[in-house]
Design an enzyme around this catalytic site. Structure first.
Site: not given
Ligand code: GNR
Ligand code: NI
Length: 170
Positions: A46, A51, A92-93, A134-135, A138
């Site tokens: 995601g 980001q 998270c990236l 999670h997104e 952000h």
């Molecule tokens: O690549 C991602 N893996 C992930 C694993 C578990 C819960 C959420 C994520 S999102 C993350 C990519 C990212 O940072 N998205 O904002």
């Molecule tokens: Ni993230």
């Protein structure tokens, strides 16, 4: 398609709150496709616009094995269908090398718009549900480190700032 630069913690731009999208034009489609390309390149499941320093309510997600099943999510909101808190380890990236256990609602119903501005809904649990939550964090300026102890947060901040120094020394 362009690869976009992903901001990393503790960049203050990751704390900005993203604004609703009102123009469903070709510019939006281009941003979405550039985000998808960037997410595939960095092997994420995601990516939120925040980001890549775009402060608009746009998310791309693809959980498929062969990376051919993207979902483009504009102006998301959700209601909790099952409020049981499930905890899983997330990455998270924007925070490389860091992992954090995060409690999330077990099941949600997401309302959003697609790239043409049409309203859509989907019910999500498991990894898709966690990823959506999670997104959306952000887009609201919230990060995995906010679920962590201040000690652990301080350590990852030092580590990532040192990694950045190293990169800038060339
Ligand atoms: O690549 C991602 N893996 C992930 C694993 C578990 C819960 C959420 C994520 S999102 C993350 C990519 C990212 O940072 N998205 O904002
Ligand atoms: Ni993230």
């Amino acid at each position: 398609m362009n690869r976009l630069n992903i901001l990393t913690f503790p960049d203050p731009r990751l704390r900005k709150k993203a604004a609703p999208i009102t123009n469903f034009d070709s510019g939006l489609e281009k941003k979405a496709n550039d985000m998808l390309f960037t997410m595939y390149e960095d092997k994420g499941i995601g990516l939120a616009a925040t980001q890549v320093d775009i402060h608009e309510r746009l998310i791309v997600i693809d959980l498929s094995e062969d990376r051919t099943d993207p979902i483009f999510i504009v102006n998301p909101s959700f209601v909790v269908l099952d409020s049981t808190q499930e905890t899983s380890k997330e990455g998270c990236l924007s925070i490389p090398t860091f992992q954090q256990e995060v409690p999330r609602a077990k099941e949600i119903e997401l309302s959003y718009q697609n790239l043409r501005g049409e309203s859509e809904k989907l019910v999500a649990d498991g990894l898709l549900g966690y990823c959506i939550q999670h997104e959306i964090d952000h887009l609201n300026g919230k990060l995995l480190v906010d679920y962590s102890s201040s000690l652990k947060r301080g350590r990852i901040k030092d580590k990532l700032m040192k990694m950045k120094d190293g990169k800038n020394k060339n």
